[in-house]
Design a protein around this motif. Structure first.
Motif, PDB file in Angstrom:
ATOM      1  N   ASP A 144       0.893  -0.974   0.078  1.00 33.95           N
ATOM      2  CA  ASP A 144       0.036  -0.034  -0.128  1.00 33.95           C
ATOM      3  C   ASP A 144       0.701   1.173   0.189  1.00 33.95           C
ATOM      4  O   ASP A 144       1.091   1.871   1.066  1.00 33.95           O
ATOM      5  CB  ASP A 144      -1.063  -0.034   1.132  1.00 33.95           C
ATOM      6  CG  ASP A 144      -2.080   1.139   1.085  1.00 33.95           C
ATOM      7  OD1 ASP A 144      -1.974   2.062   0.052  1.00 33.95           O
ATOM      8  OD2 ASP A 144      -2.801   1.133   1.922  1.00 33.95           O
ATOM      9  N   VAL A 145       1.287   1.573  -1.128  1.00 35.66           N
ATOM     10  CA  VAL A 145       2.766   2.377  -1.229  1.00 35.66           C
ATOM     11  C   VAL A 145       2.276   3.325  -2.462  1.00 35.66           C
ATOM     12  O   VAL A 145       1.882   3.100  -3.415  1.00 35.66           O
ATOM     13  CB  VAL A 145       3.863   1.485  -1.579  1.00 35.66           C
ATOM     14  CG1 VAL A 145       5.074   2.625  -1.893  1.00 35.66           C
ATOM     15  CG2 VAL A 145       4.034   0.828  -0.490  1.00 35.66           C
ATOM     16  N   ARG A 146       2.742   4.709  -2.023  1.00 37.26           N
ATOM     17  CA  ARG A 146       2.738   5.795  -3.237  1.00 37.26           C
ATOM     18  C   ARG A 146       4.037   6.311  -3.529  1.00 37.26           C
ATOM     19  O   ARG A 146       4.750   6.540  -2.717  1.00 37.26           O
ATOM     20  CB  ARG A 146       1.769   7.033  -2.759  1.00 37.26           C
ATOM     21  CG  ARG A 146       1.619   8.010  -3.757  1.00 37.26           C
ATOM     22  CD  ARG A 146       0.931   8.996  -3.307  1.00 37.26           C
ATOM     23  NE  ARG A 146       0.849  10.148  -4.235  1.00 37.26           N
ATOM     24  CZ  ARG A 146      -0.191  10.371  -4.802  1.00 37.26           C
ATOM     25  NH1 ARG A 146      -1.410   9.290  -4.773  1.00 37.26           N
ATOM     26  NH2 ARG A 146      -0.312  11.132  -5.943  1.00 37.26           N
ATOM     27  N   ALA A 147       4.586   6.095  -4.802  1.00 40.85           N
ATOM     28  CA  ALA A 147       5.597   6.691  -5.142  1.00 40.85           C
ATOM     29  C   ALA A 147       5.679   7.511  -6.328  1.00 40.85           C
ATOM     30  O   ALA A 147       5.038   7.466  -7.150  1.00 40.85           O
ATOM     31  CB  ALA A 147       6.640   5.414  -5.621  1.00 40.85           C
ATOM     32  N   ARG A 148       6.517   8.748  -6.165  1.00 44.56           N
ATOM     33  CA  ARG A 148       6.685   9.816  -7.296  1.00 44.56           C
ATOM     34  C   ARG A 148       7.953   9.754  -7.763  1.00 44.56           C
ATOM     35  O   ARG A 148       9.013   9.858  -7.198  1.00 44.56           O
ATOM     36  CB  ARG A 148       6.170  11.066  -6.743  1.00 44.56           C
ATOM     37  CG  ARG A 148       6.252  12.176  -7.605  1.00 44.56           C
ATOM     38  CD  ARG A 148       5.871  13.526  -7.055  1.00 44.56           C
ATOM     39  NE  ARG A 148       5.895  14.692  -8.051  1.00 44.56           N
ATOM     40  CZ  ARG A 148       6.942  15.339  -8.355  1.00 44.56           C
ATOM     41  NH1 ARG A 148       8.082  15.098  -7.496  1.00 44.56           N
ATOM     42  NH2 ARG A 148       6.807  16.469  -9.344  1.00 44.56           N
ATOM     43  N   ALA A 149       8.140   9.502  -9.092  1.00 42.38           N
ATOM     44  CA  ALA A 149       9.287   9.246  -9.863  1.00 42.38           C
ATOM     45  C   ALA A 149       9.641  10.461 -10.658  1.00 42.38           C
ATOM     46  O   ALA A 149       8.978  10.475 -11.814  1.00 42.38           O
ATOM     47  CB  ALA A 149       9.352   7.723 -10.559  1.00 42.38           C
ATOM     48  N   ALA A 167       6.778   9.497 -13.749  1.00 44.49           N
ATOM     49  CA  ALA A 167       5.421   8.910 -13.187  1.00 44.49           C
ATOM     50  C   ALA A 167       5.039   9.009 -11.711  1.00 44.49           C
ATOM     51  O   ALA A 167       6.044   9.128 -11.075  1.00 44.49           O
ATOM     52  CB  ALA A 167       5.151   7.543 -13.625  1.00 44.49           C
ATOM     53  N   THR A 168       3.784   8.950 -11.334  1.00 48.52           N
ATOM     54  CA  THR A 168       3.481   8.886 -10.090  1.00 48.52           C
ATOM     55  C   THR A 168       2.645   7.588 -10.134  1.00 48.52           C
ATOM     56  O   THR A 168       1.833   7.273 -10.968  1.00 48.52           O
ATOM     57  CB  THR A 168       2.553   9.783  -9.605  1.00 48.52           C
ATOM     58  OG1 THR A 168       3.069  11.139  -9.578  1.00 48.52           O
ATOM     59  CG2 THR A 168       1.951   9.389  -7.993  1.00 48.52           C
ATOM     60  N   ALA A 169       2.959   6.447  -9.136  1.00 48.19           N
ATOM     61  CA  ALA A 169       2.536   5.191  -8.908  1.00 48.19           C
ATOM     62  C   ALA A 169       2.193   4.823  -7.599  1.00 48.19           C
ATOM     63  O   ALA A 169       2.544   5.303  -6.616  1.00 48.19           O
ATOM     64  CB  ALA A 169       3.665   4.389  -9.299  1.00 48.19           C
ATOM     65  N   ILE A 170       0.873   4.257  -7.784  1.00 51.77           N
ATOM     66  CA  ILE A 170       0.269   3.877  -6.459  1.00 51.77           C
ATOM     67  C   ILE A 170      -0.017   2.371  -6.529  1.00 51.77           C
ATOM     68  O   ILE A 170      -0.675   1.992  -7.276  1.00 51.77           O
ATOM     69  CB  ILE A 170      -1.247   4.314  -6.306  1.00 51.77           C
ATOM     70  CG1 ILE A 170      -1.025   5.991  -6.160  1.00 51.77           C
ATOM     71  CG2 ILE A 170      -1.727   3.991  -4.997  1.00 51.77           C
ATOM     72  CD1 ILE A 170      -2.409   6.792  -6.242  1.00 51.77           C
ATOM     73  N   ALA A 171       0.945   1.683  -5.386  1.00 54.65           N
ATOM     74  CA  ALA A 171       0.877   0.296  -5.703  1.00 54.65           C
ATOM     75  C   ALA A 171      -0.065  -0.412  -4.515  1.00 54.65           C
ATOM     76  O   ALA A 171      -0.077   0.247  -3.468  1.00 54.65           O
ATOM     77  CB  ALA A 171       2.010  -0.410  -5.366  1.00 54.65           C
ATOM     78  N   LYS A 172      -1.098  -0.890  -4.585  1.00 54.25           N
ATOM     79  CA  LYS A 172      -2.268  -1.567  -3.845  1.00 54.25           C
ATOM     80  C   LYS A 172      -2.449  -2.688  -3.785  1.00 54.25           C
ATOM     81  O   LYS A 172      -2.729  -3.193  -5.126  1.00 54.25           O
ATOM     82  CB  LYS A 172      -3.381  -0.459  -3.927  1.00 54.25           C
ATOM     83  CG  LYS A 172      -4.558  -0.782  -3.045  1.00 54.25           C
ATOM     84  CD  LYS A 172      -4.335  -0.456  -1.542  1.00 54.25           C
ATOM     85  CE  LYS A 172      -5.404  -0.992  -0.560  1.00 54.25           C
ATOM     86  NZ  LYS A 172      -5.022  -0.719   0.955  1.00 54.25           N
ATOM     87  N   TRP A 173      -2.348  -3.638  -2.874  1.00 51.07           N
ATOM     88  CA  TRP A 173      -2.707  -4.828  -3.091  1.00 51.07           C
ATOM     89  C   TRP A 173      -4.182  -5.210  -2.999  1.00 51.07           C
ATOM     90  O   TRP A 173      -4.999  -4.228  -2.322  1.00 51.07           O
ATOM     91  CB  TRP A 173      -2.313  -5.719  -1.796  1.00 51.07           C
ATOM     92  CG  TRP A 173      -2.979  -5.385  -0.443  1.00 51.07           C
ATOM     93  CD1 TRP A 173      -2.604  -4.518   0.344  1.00 51.07           C
ATOM     94  CD2 TRP A 173      -3.935  -6.116   0.329  1.00 51.07           C
ATOM     95  NE1 TRP A 173      -3.489  -4.221   1.506  1.00 51.07           N
ATOM     96  CE2 TRP A 173      -4.317  -5.431   1.299  1.00 51.07           C
ATOM     97  CE3 TRP A 173      -4.928  -7.114  -0.064  1.00 51.07           C
ATOM     98  CZ2 TRP A 173      -5.043  -5.902   2.298  1.00 51.07           C
ATOM     99  CZ3 TRP A 173      -5.616  -7.632   0.795  1.00 51.07           C
ATOM    100  CH2 TRP A 173      -5.866  -6.793   1.760  1.00 51.07           C
TER     101      TRP A 173
END
Length: 362
Positions: A258-263, A285-291
Motif C-alpha cells: 500500500d505504497v505511493r511513489a513519485r518518480a 510517473a506517479t505510481a500507487i501500488a495497492k494489494w
C-alpha cells in the motif's frame, strides 16, 4: 589491567556476560580489544538464536558507548561499525521473529508494568553486509493443488527464492552488498508501544525479491510485527529517482503493498520486477501500488510520460500483476506518438500488424 593477556581474557568474559544479560542465545567473540570504558573492537562475532541457528555474525565490529548508561541498562551506543556482517531474520511458524526472541522483545516483564530496556544505536555503518529474511510460505489455508500451483509460479519469478527451511516451506529475500549509514536505530524502548525505528542517511544494496538494484535510500522506516511503514524522501535505482511513502505488510507470508511513489526520473528497465517485458523507455510517473488480494497487486500509474528517441507515451493506466495469471491492464488512457508496436507486442501478442502508432489508446 586490560593491556595484559589475563586482562584481555577478563574483558572478553565481561563483554560476553553483558551481552548475555541483553540477549538470549549463544554469543561468541573471537577477540576483543579496546578500553572497555568507552570503546571496543570485536573480531569474529557470532550470535546464535535459541534454536542454534546463526542470527548475526560479523568479521569485525567497532562500538563506542558510555559506560554509566550501559551499567544503568540503557544500551545506547554512540557509534557502531560492522564489517561484512551477515544477518538472518527468520519468522517462526508461531509468528514470532528470531530477533524478537534473541532481544527479548515484546515479552512480559515482572512486575507486569515494568518498562522494557532501551536499546538504541547511533551513527551505524554497515560495510558489505548481507541480510536475509525468511518466513513460512505459502498460507496454510490453501489446498494441496493450490499450494503446488503457487509454489511453481513463485519459482518461475526471477530472483524469488522458495525452499525448505527449519520452519518448513519458506519464502526468502536476500539483500547483498549492503553498504549503509544509519543515523539512528532504535530496537527497543522503555515505552514498549514504540516500533523499531530506522533513520537512514544512505543505503546501497542488491535485493533478490523484488529483483532490484538500490543505489541510495534516505528516509525513515518503522517496523511493527509484520509491517513496515515507509517515509523515504529519496530512493535511487540505477536510472530512477523517486520518493516513496506507504506501508508494506506480510501477514501469513503474503507480501502486501500500500505504497505511493513519485518518480521524477523513471527508467522502466529498473522496475522489470513488475514485468520482464517492460520496454526500455525513460521518463517520469506517479505510481500507487495497492494489494487487492494476497496474490494480486494493482499498480496505478498516473501523470505518465515515457520517451525513447522520437517515441512518446503520455497518460495513465493500471497494471495488475497476479502471481498466477500474470500481467493485465485496465483503465488504459494513453496518448501515443510514433510508438513502435514491438514495444507493446509482449502484452498484445495478437496484434496483426507492424509499424508505429500515433494517437489515443483507451
Amino acid at each position: 589491567l586490560v593491556l595484559t593477556p589475563p586482562g584481555r581474557a577478563l574483558l572478553a568474559r565481561n563483554v560476553e556476560l553483558l551481552l548475555a544479560d541483553v540477549l538470549r542465545g549463544d554469543v561468541r567473540i573471537g577477540r576483543i580489544t579496546g578500553s572497555f570504558l568507552r570503546d571496543l573492537h570485536l573480531e569474529r562475532v557470532e550470535i546464535r538464536d535459541t534454536t542454534g541457528a546463526m542470527f548475526v555474525q560479523a568479521a569485525e565490529a567497532d562500538v563506542r558507548f558510555r559506560l554509566p548508561s550501559i551499567l544503568g541498562k540503557r544500551y545506547v551506543f554512540d557509534r557502531v561499525v560492522l564489517v561484512r556482517p551477515v544477518v538472518s531474520l527468520v519468522r517462526h511458524a508461531s509468528g514470532r521473529w528470531n530477533y524478537e526472541d534473541v532481544l527479548k522483545l515484546g515479552e512480559s516483564k515482572s512486575p507486569p508494568r515494568a518498562e522494557g530496556d532501551l536499546i538504541e544505536l547511533h551513527d551505524v555503518t554497515l560495510e558489505d553486509a548481507t541480510v536475509s529474511l525468511s518466513y513460512p510460505w505459502p498460507a496454510k489455508n490453501l489446498s494441496p493443488r493450490q499450494r503446488d500451483s503457487v509454489i511453481s509460479a513463485a519459482r518461475a519469478v526471477p530472483g524469488r527464492l522458495v525452499g525448505m527451511t527449519r520452519q518448513g516451506m519458506s519464502r526468502m529475500v536476500v539483500a547483498s552488498g549492503v553498504t549503509a549509514h544509519l543515523r539512528r536505530l532504535r530496537i527497543s524502548d522503555p515505552d514498549r508501544t514504540k516500533p523499531v525505528l530506522i533513520v537512514v542517511d544512505t543505503l546501497r544494496a542488491d535485493v533478490s525479491d523484488p529483483m532490484v538494484q538500490i543505489r541510495d535510500v534516505e528516509g525513515v522506516v518503522e517496523q511493527r510485527k509484520d509491517s513496515l511503514r515507509l517515509w523515504l524522501t529519496r530512493v535511487q535505482l540505477p536510472r530512477t529517482v523517486a520518493s516513496v511513502e506507504g506501508t508494506v505488510t506480510w501477514p501469513g507470508g503474503a507480501l502486501l503493498l500500500d505504497v505511493r511513489a513519485r518518480a521524477t526520473e523513471l527508467a522502466l528497465a529498473d522496475v522489470r520486477f513488475i514485468s520482464p517485458d517492460l520496454p526500455d523507455m525513460t521518463g517520469r510517473a506517479t505510481a500507487i501500488a495497492k494489494w487487492e488480494t494476497r496474490t494480486r497487486t494493482a499498480y496505478d500509474l498516473r501523470d505518465l510520460v515515457l520517451v525513447d528517441g522520437p517515441e512518446r507515451i503520455e497518460g495513465g493506466l493500471v497494471a495488475v500483476v497476479d502471481s498466477a495469471r500474470g500481467l493485465g491492464v485496465r483503465r488504459l488512457r494513453l496518448q501515443l506518438r510514433q510508438v513502435n508496436l514491438d514495444k507493446v507486442r509482449p502484452f498484445l501478442d495478437t496484434l496483426p500488424f507492424d509499424g508505429r502508432l500515433t494517437g489515443p489508446v483507451q
